[in-house]
Design a protein around this motif. Structure first.
Motif, PDB file in Angstrom:
ATOM      1  N   ALA A 201      46.807  49.133  42.149  1.00 53.48           N
ATOM      2  CA  ALA A 201      45.596  48.112  42.187  1.00 53.48           C
ATOM      3  C   ALA A 201      45.840  46.732  42.773  1.00 53.48           C
ATOM      4  CB  ALA A 201      45.196  48.088  40.469  1.00 53.48           C
ATOM      5  N   GLY A 202      47.008  46.372  42.678  1.00 50.44           N
ATOM      6  CA  GLY A 202      47.457  45.149  43.337  1.00 50.44           C
ATOM      7  C   GLY A 202      47.890  45.244  44.620  1.00 50.44           C
ATOM      8  N   LYS A 203      47.747  46.389  45.305  1.00 50.05           N
ATOM      9  CA  LYS A 203      48.003  46.886  46.653  1.00 50.05           C
ATOM     10  C   LYS A 203      49.417  46.697  47.134  1.00 50.05           C
ATOM     11  CE  LYS A 203      43.452  45.322  47.900  1.00 50.05           C
ATOM     12  NZ  LYS A 203      42.631  44.045  48.605  1.00 50.05           N
ATOM     13  N   HIS A 204      50.377  46.900  46.280  1.00 48.57           N
ATOM     14  CA  HIS A 204      51.668  46.470  46.500  1.00 48.57           C
ATOM     15  C   HIS A 204      52.309  47.870  46.901  1.00 48.57           C
ATOM     16  CE1 HIS A 204      51.591  42.578  44.823  1.00 48.57           C
ATOM     17  NE2 HIS A 204      51.291  43.073  43.671  1.00 48.57           N
ATOM     18  N   ILE A 205      51.669  48.897  46.805  1.00 52.02           N
ATOM     19  CA  ILE A 205      51.991  50.351  47.351  1.00 52.02           C
ATOM     20  C   ILE A 205      50.619  50.787  47.998  1.00 52.02           C
ATOM     21  CG2 ILE A 205      53.872  50.974  45.979  1.00 52.02           C
ATOM     22  CD1 ILE A 205      52.246  52.074  43.952  1.00 52.02           C
ATOM     23  N   ASP A 206      50.864  51.875  48.767  1.00 53.39           N
ATOM     24  CA  ASP A 206      49.596  52.473  49.267  1.00 53.39           C
ATOM     25  C   ASP A 206      49.044  53.835  48.599  1.00 53.39           C
ATOM     26  OD1 ASP A 206      49.675  50.933  52.068  1.00 53.39           O
ATOM     27  OD2 ASP A 206      51.483  51.801  51.974  1.00 53.39           O
ATOM     28  N   SER A 207      49.788  54.336  47.881  1.00 59.22           N
ATOM     29  CA  SER A 207      48.868  55.522  47.025  1.00 59.22           C
ATOM     30  C   SER A 207      50.044  55.696  45.943  1.00 59.22           C
ATOM     31  CB  SER A 207      49.063  56.837  47.958  1.00 59.22           C
ATOM     32  OG  SER A 207      50.195  57.049  48.599  1.00 59.22           O
ATOM     33  N   SER A 208      49.734  56.737  44.823  1.00 59.13           N
ATOM     34  CA  SER A 208      50.353  57.121  43.801  1.00 59.13           C
ATOM     35  C   SER A 208      49.914  58.382  43.299  1.00 59.13           C
ATOM     36  CB  SER A 208      50.311  55.936  42.700  1.00 59.13           C
ATOM     37  OG  SER A 208      49.171  56.122  42.026  1.00 59.13           O
ATOM     38  N   VAL A 209      50.868  59.127  42.490  1.00 60.47           N
ATOM     39  CA  VAL A 209      50.510  60.353  42.134  1.00 60.47           C
ATOM     40  C   VAL A 209      50.188  60.354  40.386  1.00 60.47           C
ATOM     41  CG1 VAL A 209      51.033  61.862  44.016  1.00 60.47           C
ATOM     42  CG2 VAL A 209      52.654  61.404  42.215  1.00 60.47           C
ATOM     43  N   ASN A 210      49.493  59.423  40.097  1.00 64.64           N
ATOM     44  CA  ASN A 210      49.415  59.100  38.434  1.00 64.64           C
ATOM     45  C   ASN A 210      48.752  60.433  37.760  1.00 64.64           C
ATOM     46  OD1 ASN A 210      49.438  55.700  39.391  1.00 64.64           O
ATOM     47  ND2 ASN A 210      50.357  56.263  37.358  1.00 64.64           N
ATOM     48  N   ASN A 211      49.144  60.338  36.517  1.00 67.73           N
ATOM     49  CA  ASN A 211      48.285  61.270  35.842  1.00 67.73           C
ATOM     50  C   ASN A 211      46.918  60.539  35.372  1.00 67.73           C
ATOM     51  OD1 ASN A 211      51.025  61.351  33.828  1.00 67.73           O
ATOM     52  ND2 ASN A 211      50.457  62.912  35.034  1.00 67.73           N
TER      53      ASN A 211
ATOM     54  N   ALA B 137      40.608  34.194  31.079  1.00 60.96           N
ATOM     55  CA  ALA B 137      41.126  35.691  31.074  1.00 60.96           C
ATOM     56  C   ALA B 137      40.820  36.519  32.450  1.00 60.96           C
ATOM     57  CB  ALA B 137      40.341  36.507  29.797  1.00 60.96           C
ATOM     58  N   PRO B 138      39.695  36.914  32.776  1.00 60.45           N
ATOM     59  CA  PRO B 138      39.373  37.430  33.862  1.00 60.45           C
ATOM     60  C   PRO B 138      40.146  37.180  35.076  1.00 60.45           C
ATOM     61  CG  PRO B 138      37.272  37.062  33.086  1.00 60.45           C
ATOM     62  CD  PRO B 138      38.328  36.015  32.476  1.00 60.45           C
ATOM     63  N   ALA B 139      40.114  35.891  35.497  1.00 58.98           N
ATOM     64  CA  ALA B 139      40.977  35.130  36.618  1.00 58.98           C
ATOM     65  C   ALA B 139      42.424  35.467  36.580  1.00 58.98           C
ATOM     66  CB  ALA B 139      40.642  33.621  36.780  1.00 58.98           C
ATOM     67  N   MET B 140      42.772  35.286  35.137  1.00 60.08           N
ATOM     68  CA  MET B 140      44.314  35.667  35.159  1.00 60.08           C
ATOM     69  C   MET B 140      44.850  37.058  35.236  1.00 60.08           C
ATOM     70  SD  MET B 140      45.648  32.908  32.561  1.00 60.08           S
ATOM     71  CE  MET B 140      45.333  33.691  31.081  1.00 60.08           C
ATOM     72  N   ALA B 141      43.888  37.892  34.871  1.00 69.17           N
ATOM     73  CA  ALA B 141      44.143  39.261  34.996  1.00 69.17           C
ATOM     74  C   ALA B 141      44.686  39.673  36.589  1.00 69.17           C
ATOM     75  CB  ALA B 141      43.081  39.981  34.402  1.00 69.17           C
ATOM     76  N   ASN B 142      43.487  38.851  37.285  1.00 67.30           N
ATOM     77  CA  ASN B 142      43.640  39.212  38.633  1.00 67.30           C
ATOM     78  C   ASN B 142      45.082  38.383  39.170  1.00 67.30           C
ATOM     79  OD1 ASN B 142      41.562  41.061  39.217  1.00 67.30           O
ATOM     80  ND2 ASN B 142      40.020  39.066  39.195  1.00 67.30           N
ATOM     81  N   PHE B 143      45.472  37.454  38.634  1.00 64.71           N
ATOM     82  CA  PHE B 143      46.754  36.635  39.095  1.00 64.71           C
ATOM     83  C   PHE B 143      47.749  37.767  38.884  1.00 64.71           C
ATOM     84  CE2 PHE B 143      50.065  33.884  38.026  1.00 64.71           C
ATOM     85  CZ  PHE B 143      50.319  33.387  39.309  1.00 64.71           C
ATOM     86  N   ALA B 144      47.608  38.431  37.805  1.00 65.15           N
ATOM     87  CA  ALA B 144      48.744  39.244  37.306  1.00 65.15           C
ATOM     88  C   ALA B 144      49.015  40.537  38.284  1.00 65.15           C
ATOM     89  CB  ALA B 144      48.566  39.886  35.996  1.00 65.15           C
ATOM     90  N   LEU B 145      47.744  40.682  38.943  1.00 65.32           N
ATOM     91  CA  LEU B 145      47.893  41.892  39.982  1.00 65.32           C
ATOM     92  C   LEU B 145      48.494  41.373  41.294  1.00 65.32           C
ATOM     93  CD1 LEU B 145      44.342  43.620  39.927  1.00 65.32           C
ATOM     94  CD2 LEU B 145      46.506  44.500  38.980  1.00 65.32           C
ATOM     95  N   GLN B 146      48.697  40.220  41.315  1.00 65.69           N
ATOM     96  CA  GLN B 146      49.457  39.622  42.582  1.00 65.69           C
ATOM     97  C   GLN B 146      51.028  40.010  42.624  1.00 65.69           C
ATOM     98  OE1 GLN B 146      47.910  37.616  45.065  1.00 65.69           O
ATOM     99  NE2 GLN B 146      46.013  38.376  44.047  1.00 65.69           N
ATOM    100  N   PHE B 147      51.500  40.629  41.520  1.00 65.46           N
ATOM    101  CA  PHE B 147      52.855  40.666  41.228  1.00 65.46           C
ATOM    102  C   PHE B 147      53.544  42.010  41.670  1.00 65.46           C
ATOM    103  CE2 PHE B 147      54.880  36.780  39.735  1.00 65.46           C
ATOM    104  CZ  PHE B 147      53.715  35.871  39.489  1.00 65.46           C
ATOM    105  N   GLY B 148      54.069  42.122  42.824  1.00 66.95           N
ATOM    106  CA  GLY B 148      54.603  43.178  42.933  1.00 66.95           C
ATOM    107  C   GLY B 148      56.128  43.079  42.972  1.00 66.95           C
ATOM    108  N   PRO B 149      57.149  44.014  43.418  1.00 68.23           N
ATOM    109  CA  PRO B 149      58.559  43.911  43.183  1.00 68.23           C
ATOM    110  C   PRO B 149      59.298  42.672  43.809  1.00 68.23           C
ATOM    111  CG  PRO B 149      58.064  46.005  43.782  1.00 68.23           C
ATOM    112  CD  PRO B 149      56.669  45.395  44.021  1.00 68.23           C
ATOM    113  N   PRO B 150      58.841  42.122  44.984  1.00 64.88           N
ATOM    114  CA  PRO B 150      59.543  40.930  45.352  1.00 64.88           C
ATOM    115  C   PRO B 150      59.026  39.791  44.583  1.00 64.88           C
ATOM    116  CG  PRO B 150      58.079  41.856  47.042  1.00 64.88           C
ATOM    117  CD  PRO B 150      58.075  42.646  46.043  1.00 64.88           C
ATOM    118  N   GLU B 151      57.793  39.670  44.189  1.00 62.81           N
ATOM    119  CA  GLU B 151      57.523  38.742  43.118  1.00 62.81           C
ATOM    120  C   GLU B 151      58.065  38.690  41.765  1.00 62.81           C
ATOM    121  OE1 GLU B 151      55.272  40.512  44.869  1.00 62.81           O
ATOM    122  OE2 GLU B 151      54.258  39.190  46.061  1.00 62.81           O
TER     123      GLU B 151
END
Lengths: 337, 502, 169
Positions: A201-211, B137-151
């Protein structure tokens, strides 16, 4: 012929059991738990197996299906090996049951930790969990073909596939997908399915095979999009999940030209060396659980395949599934050295 | 202000005599759970879930049910600090940092003060976080989505950098201590490759070393052994038992407003990310120590050293419920069980919960405000009672503490071998303390080592081995830079001083 | 007076303990590095292998403990400082030895019976309480824990033959 022999043998074993009871002068009542039943989850809290175990626990308590209490215990260490070894070591203890996922096969094969489903007593299959190919909703890919074409065009290791753990079901599907389509993903392992879907959902990966159950919240929220389901037929659930789509509107991967199928066992086992009456108690208990409206609602929400086998059918299914995993993992080079 | 209107509607739902009663019951249960290391919030929530099924069927009952459950959560957050301060035994992982100054305060006979500061800070931290949830709340939920492995990796790096160098003693011993923590964290299955590491074929090692067992041993048992050298009694037994101690401490607390503010910010950030309450408390302690006037006195019994970790832990613990509501991703085991409850009641957590189950969500948020207030009232009234525990004779309380520790160690994995391990950690803690090996870096490395390594290696897989991914966008670059800045801050500070002086 | 002297005497010098701990930690580091070497320590295309970080962590532990060892060996001034006096050690052992017995018992006869024995032993032996006070308290604490964990919170703790006899397991 062999089944008849098996039936006969079982019938005689039963009658001997009954005889033993009669001789001991005990009442000929069916066996019941005499103390707290430990329900082991060989996975972390919050995952698919854990959710299902806690639902079963909740239903048992709500409808008072058992006199003795039940307690859910997570033993996730070593990709579930901790939980399986715990049950294996409790040979003959009828007060422990364990819910399994594919790690029943993958963990011993990939790590060499010494256990096998034959160390356990199969009780009942609860359901089979589906796998779906998901992409982020902001991407232009509407079908599996489009996405696979894009992966091919991008070149090897350019597109990222996220999944739960390493050398487990998600990566097995990814490898099968690669073999079928001649693509090469960069597989990124995460700790749990929920995390994988959030990463998508955060676009860090391109796809997944989630349940389905791992992806449904983000699908409804318009953040991810299902492309195809890894089963031979479409899902049966026709109620609309989003404004335009229901589970049954998702094509199978085979329809989309990607002939990959994979279903994950959600089943219950007991330690080895328990009696048939003890096993039958849980078979009956789980049957009652499956008949409740809560269970049916859960099945529908998670778009499960509601195949539920018991007895020899279940045993044969498990044996076959083990062989499938052995072959798939051997091809992928995932077997422990 | 649509939020305010919804919130007041929420209050209207939450304030009924029945719900208020539930709040107090929930908080009391939660405190008991928080005090005993063998029981986590997850136990309490799991045990009450079936009870709430019946409740959930009556009109407005879902709200009552969630009020009861979330109040257990608040109670457990409050309760964790009590044993940390009195006996150096963290009841919950996030109260480890509270022991650093809370326990020395208790030894000086200021247990009441430390408890009051801890509870009040917890309240403030949670309150700030709830306000944030209410309006953003809604704005912060989107902020949480910014976090991938490097973050994630940069957040963990930031936690380490904020904390490193804070321990006194020889630098080389700090390094050994931290590296041992990392080594222990590596034991078990490696998520990235699916290989077993450092298990040597022992099945008991498959599950790795749990943080709580190490902490109970190193801090709790180690401390009892150390105390025994001085004789059969605890220090600080003459703690004031006067209820006035609460008011006296309150007069002092406004002085630390800046620390509170920083700690709340750190906590909310870590909760939403979600990095979790435990790293948040460590990070906040490290930051407070670095920027406080009395930074070098931290660890000897400073009220400020209790305020910082407690505020952050609660801000994080509270805001961690946000990703659960909006993303359906539980931030903690307790949240996971709560999530299970939502599912059974027929609620679907996710981005649409705020739209489809408006009453429920606002009832929950309102109950966060009220539950916190109920919690504060309950624990503050009990401060003299808690402090009085120190007056129980040593030869009774010491074995009871050991029993509690043993139960706590056992329940982590339902495994007796962990109880043996706890005692081994206890002896190690005793010896290491006497040789001036700092324990805090070991504990922090044990908590974060595994996660930091995973997110680093995930990042490397994503970038195919290119380190530039740690500076690939403003967010991750900013966090990494901030981490490096904090790491080199002592050097920079002395440089600035020299330039100014010269 | 002579007794006081003996309890003040050092049971171990700081230097001796420092050296021992350094050797133990060195061994730990060596084991970590050795096992990590086995599973691969290179930095491949997909980032570091499973053994990469633990390998260097092990090496750093070995290197640092060597430094501590050498330093302790050289430090003349500290060599006679006492790590723990005999009297102190005796006190610590008074807790530690029963605790070891206790945790071993937990695995054999369960946590409730061993806790009762442990608390009772402590009160009688160190606290010099009479039986009349000790027994109710020791039993009471265990019963309270039993109710709290097994009955209310449904958390199963280790149990032994006594619970089996009473049908409580």
């Amino acid at each position: 012929m062999s089944t008849t022999v098996g039936n006969l043998a079982r019938a005689s074993a039963l009658s001997i059991g009954a005889l033993a009871l009669a001789v001991m002068g005990g009442p000929a009542l069916a066996w019941q738990p005499t103390k707290t039943v430990e329900f082991i989850v060989p996975a972390g809290s919050g995952g698919g197996a854990d959710q299902m175990a806690r639902l079963v626990d909740g239903i048992v308590k709500k409808y008072k299906l058992m006199d003795q209490p039940m307690v859910v215990i997570n033993k996730s260490g070593g990709a579930g090996a901790e939980g399986f070894l715990y049950v294996k070591d409790a040979k003959g203890d009828p007060h422990k049951i364990i819910i399994t996922l594919s790690n029943l096969f993958t963990t011993p094969l990939a790590t060499g930790v010494p256990f096998n489903w034959k160390d356990l007593t199969p009780v009942s299959m609860l359901a089979l969990d589906q796998f779906i190919l998901w992409v982020n909703a902001d991407t232009p890919y509407k079908t599996a073909q489009e996405y696979i074409a894009a992966v091919k065009k991008a070149g090897p290791n350019k597109m990222k596939m996220g999944g739960t753990g390493s050398k487990q079901e998600d990566q097995i599907i990814t490898v099968a997908l690669q073999k079928q389509t001649g693509t090469k993903f960069t597989y990124v392992p995460f700790k749990g399915g929920g995390a994988v879907n959030t990463q998508l959902a955060g676009k860090h990966i391109d796809s997944s095979v989630n349940n389905p159950i791992e992806g449904v919240a983000n699908w409804r929220g318009g953040k991810v999009r299902p492309l195809c389901v890894f089963d031979e037929q479409r899902l049966i659930y026709k109620d609309k999940i989003t404004e335009t789509m229901s589970w049954s509107d998702i094509p199978t991967c085979k329809e989309a030209g990607v002939d990959v199928e994979y279903l994950m066992l959600r089943g219950i086992f007991m330690p080895g060396g328990v009696t048939d009456e003890q096993r039958d108690f849980y078979v009956q208990l789980l049957k009652k659980v499956r008949d409740t409206p809560e269970w049916k609602a859960f099945m529908e929400k998670g778009a499960f395949n509601q195949t539920a086998l018991t007895g020899d059918e279940y045993k044969n299914w498990v044996a076959k599934a083990e062989q499938v995993h052995k072959d798939l993992m051997k091809e992928a080079g995932f077997l422990a050295k | 202000m649509a939020e305010l209107e919804s919130l007041f509607q929420g209050f209207a739902v939450a304030i009924s005599p029945f719900n208020l009663l539930l709040m107090f019951i929930g908080v009391l249960l939660g405190v008991i759970i928080g005090v005993l290391p063998g029981l986590g919030g997850a136990n309490g929530v799991a045990i009450l879930l079936p009870l709430t099924f019946t409740m959930a069927q009556t009109p407005g009952g879902t709200t009552s049910a969630i009020i009861l459950l979330s109040c257990i959560y608040w109670g457990a957050l409050f309760g964790g600090a009590i044993t940390s301060i009195l006996f150096n035994i963290p009841g919950e992982p996030w109260s480890v940092a509270t022991t650093f100054d809370g326990y020395p305060l208790a030894q000086k006979g200021r247990a009441g003060e430390a408890l009051t500061a801890a509870f009040t800070s917890s309240f403030i931290g949670a309150f700030v976080a709830v306000m944030l949830i209410t309006f953003l709340a809604p704005a912060m939920a989107n902020f949480a989505l910014q976090f991938g492995p490097p973050e994630y990796f940069s957040v963990y790096l930031l936690t380490f950098c904020a904390f490193v160098g804070m321990s006194k003693g020889q630098a080389v011993k700090t390094i050994v201590s931290m590296m041992i923590g990392f080594a222990l964290a590596a034991v078990g299955l490696d998520t990235v490759t699916g290989q077993l590491r450092l298990t040597f074929g022992f099945t008991d090692l498959l599950k790795g070393f749990d943080f709580l067992i190490a902490v109970i041993g190193l801090f709790g048992i180690g401390e009892i052994l150390l105390t025994l050298e001085e004789g059969l009694h605890f220090k600080g037994t003459r703690a004031k038992l006067n209820p006035r101690v609460v008011l006296d401490t309150w007069k002092e607390l406004p002085r630390y407003w800046l620390t509170s503010l920083r700690a709340s910010a750190v906590g909310c950030f870590m909760g939403i990310v979600p990095g979790g309450a435990t790293p948040a408390s460590f990070m906040s302690y490290g930051v407070a120590k670095r920027f406080s006037k009395d930074g070098d006195k931290f660890g000897t019994g400073m009220v400020e050293g209790v305020v910082a970790p407690e505020t952050a832990a609660h801000a994080a613990g509270t805001s961690a419920l946000l990703p659960m509501i909006t993303l359906g991703v539980p931030g903690s085991p307790t949240a996971a069980v709560l999530l299970g409850g939502l599912l059974i009641w027929g609620l679907q957590p996710g981005p649409l919960l705020f739209v489809e189950q408006k009453d429920f969500v606002w009832g929950l948020i309102a109950s966060m405000y009220l539950g916190n207030i109920a919690g504060l009232i309950v624990v503050l009234t009990c401060v003299p009672l808690f402090a009085a525990i120190l007056r129980i004779p040593f030869s009774i309380i010491a074995p009871v503490i050991l029993v509690i520790c043993a139960i706590g160690a056992f329940t982590v994995h339902t495994s007796v071998s962990d109880v043996y391990l706890m005692l081994v950690f206890g002896v190690a803690g005793y010896v290491m303390r006497k040789l001036n090996y700092p324990l805090a870096p070991l504990v922090l490395a044990l908590v974060l080592g595994d996660r930091a390594e995973n997110s680093f290696r995930q990042s490397m897989i994503m970038s195919q081995g290119d380190m530039a991914i740690l500076f690939s966008n403003a967010l991750v670059g900013g966090l990494t830079t901030l981490a490096l800045f904090l790491l080199f801050w002592p050097v920079l500070a002395s440089l600035i001083k020299r330039i100014k002086g010269g | 007076m002579s007794e006081d002297h003996s309890s003040d005497r050092s049971a171990a010098s700081v230097r001796a303990v420092e050296l021992t701990v350094a050797v133990l930690f060195f061994a730990l580091g060596a084991i970590v590095a050795w096992d990590s070497y086995r599973i691969g320590t290179s930095w491949g295309d997909e980032g570091p292998q499973a053994g990469y970080f633990p390998f260097y962590i092990g090496l750093i532990i070995c290197f640092s403990t060597t430094l501590i060892f050498v330093r302790a060996l050289w430090a003349k001034a500290k060599s006679h400082e006492s790590f723990v006096s005999r009297g102190q050690l005796k006190m610590v052992m008074k807790m530690l030895v029963p605790s070891i017995v206790y945790v071993v018992l937990v695995g054999i006869i369960g946590i409730y019976v061993s806790s009762t024995l442990f608390i009772g032993f402590f009160m009688l032996w160190l606290g010099k309480y009479g039986w009349l006070r000790t027994v109710p308290l020791a039993v009471g604490v265990s019963v309270a824990f039993f109710l709290l964990f097994e009955v209310w919170f449904n958390v199963p703790l280790p149990k032994g033959p006594l619970e089996a006899l009473l049908g409580l397991d």
